[in-house]
Design a protein around this motif. Sequence first.
Motif, PDB file in Angstrom:
ATOM      1  N   VAL A   4      47.068 -85.837   9.797  1.00 31.22           N
ATOM      2  CA  VAL A   4      47.065 -85.463   8.382  1.00 31.22           C
ATOM      3  C   VAL A   4      45.947 -84.456   8.114  1.00 31.22           C
ATOM      4  CG1 VAL A   4      46.742 -86.276   6.015  1.00 31.22           C
ATOM      5  CG2 VAL A   4      48.089 -87.639   7.631  1.00 31.22           C
ATOM      6  N   GLU A 111      50.314 -86.473  -4.793  1.00 31.40           N
ATOM      7  CA  GLU A 111      50.865 -86.334  -3.442  1.00 31.40           C
ATOM      8  C   GLU A 111      49.825 -86.631  -2.352  1.00 31.40           C
ATOM      9  OE1 GLU A 111      53.864 -86.290  -3.411  1.00 31.40           O
ATOM     10  OE2 GLU A 111      54.844 -84.693  -4.491  1.00 31.40           O
ATOM     11  N   TYR A 114      50.264 -91.617  -0.254  1.00 28.72           N
ATOM     12  CA  TYR A 114      51.164 -92.067   0.817  1.00 28.72           C
ATOM     13  C   TYR A 114      50.720 -91.620   2.217  1.00 28.72           C
ATOM     14  CZ  TYR A 114      53.291 -87.497  -0.415  1.00 28.72           C
ATOM     15  OH  TYR A 114      53.527 -86.175  -0.709  1.00 28.72           O
ATOM     16  N   TYR A 115      49.643 -90.840   2.307  1.00 30.60           N
ATOM     17  CA  TYR A 115      49.113 -90.431   3.615  1.00 30.60           C
ATOM     18  C   TYR A 115      48.085 -91.411   4.181  1.00 30.60           C
ATOM     19  CZ  TYR A 115      51.026 -85.707   2.805  1.00 30.60           C
ATOM     20  OH  TYR A 115      51.846 -84.632   2.576  1.00 30.60           O
ATOM     21  N   THR A 140      53.766 -88.849  -7.213  1.00 30.57           N
ATOM     22  CA  THR A 140      54.441 -88.637  -5.937  1.00 30.57           C
ATOM     23  C   THR A 140      55.877 -88.158  -6.137  1.00 30.57           C
ATOM     24  OG1 THR A 140      55.170 -89.688  -3.875  1.00 30.57           O
ATOM     25  CG2 THR A 140      55.088 -91.100  -5.801  1.00 30.57           C
ATOM     26  N   ALA A 153      58.945 -86.762   5.797  1.00 31.17           N
ATOM     27  CA  ALA A 153      58.100 -87.303   6.873  1.00 31.17           C
ATOM     28  C   ALA A 153      58.560 -86.789   8.240  1.00 31.17           C
ATOM     29  CB  ALA A 153      58.114 -88.823   6.848  1.00 31.17           C
ATOM     30  N   GLN A 159      52.046 -89.005   9.399  1.00 28.01           N
ATOM     31  CA  GLN A 159      52.182 -90.313   8.757  1.00 28.01           C
ATOM     32  C   GLN A 159      52.377 -90.172   7.251  1.00 28.01           C
ATOM     33  OE1 GLN A 159      49.557 -94.006   9.449  1.00 28.01           O
ATOM     34  NE2 GLN A 159      48.605 -93.051   7.682  1.00 28.01           N
ATOM     35  N   MET A 160      53.504 -90.699   6.770  1.00 31.59           N
ATOM     36  CA  MET A 160      53.790 -90.722   5.338  1.00 31.59           C
ATOM     37  C   MET A 160      54.518 -92.024   5.024  1.00 31.59           C
ATOM     38  SD  MET A 160      55.133 -86.760   4.873  1.00 31.59           S
ATOM     39  CE  MET A 160      55.395 -86.830   3.102  1.00 31.59           C
ATOM     40  N   HIS A 161      53.961 -92.817   4.131  1.00 34.97           N
ATOM     41  CA  HIS A 161      54.562 -94.111   3.786  1.00 34.97           C
ATOM     42  C   HIS A 161      55.598 -93.927   2.679  1.00 34.97           C
ATOM     43  CE1 HIS A 161      51.631 -96.201   6.232  1.00 34.97           C
ATOM     44  NE2 HIS A 161      50.654 -95.595   5.600  1.00 34.97           N
TER      45      HIS A 161
END
Length: 213
Positions: A4, A111, A114-115, A140, A153, A159-161
């Motif tokens: 990231v 934004e 989620y990282y 988001t 993603a 990594q992104m949730h």
Amino acid sequence: MDSVRKTFDKWAKNGRADLMEKEHGKNAIKILKTISFDKPFLFLDFGCGNGWIVRRISKDPFCKKAVGIDKSKNMIIEANKKKINNNEEYANTDLENFKFNNKFDIIFSMESLYYVDSIELALKKIYKLLKPGGKFFCGTDFYSDNKATAKWAKMMKIQMHLHSKQEWISFFKEAGFETKTKQVKDLKNKKKWKREFGTLFIIGKKPERQSSN
């Protein structure tokens, strides 16, 4: 270096940071305009990028300090280059290691959440950083209800949730926040998902009175 940080360091150098301001600015500003800045306040932007939100907020007459943090060193370099007044402060740090002497009235994130490695731990930290009655505004475009963005993603390979609107609400409530949401749409945008789904803002308020438990 994690993927990231590496990605955003690269974006800061190739001009993508300015593009993110154009992409997200309209909806972020719509939400910022709903916040009542009617008394002296401290503001934190988590994942501040080139500092565009911090710069905007720092000009408010009631702003005591607007702080921006980002794990990308290059983003913070860009933010400092664009600094316009002494109310701005930037730090190259992740949320987990961020420390500040005072509690914040408003925390904003566009934004970014989620990282993180753990959304639950991040929300606990944000909760602690807020004053009682303080609010966290989390924006988001990347949420599972919005099918058009769910592929991000895989495209970015970092990594992104991905979570649904309801899951986001649950995360906030579990952290102790009084929680509500707002969908901010751009009805004139060429992209269908921006017209129909838009940006999901999860808004968490830290209760005025803290539980004794």
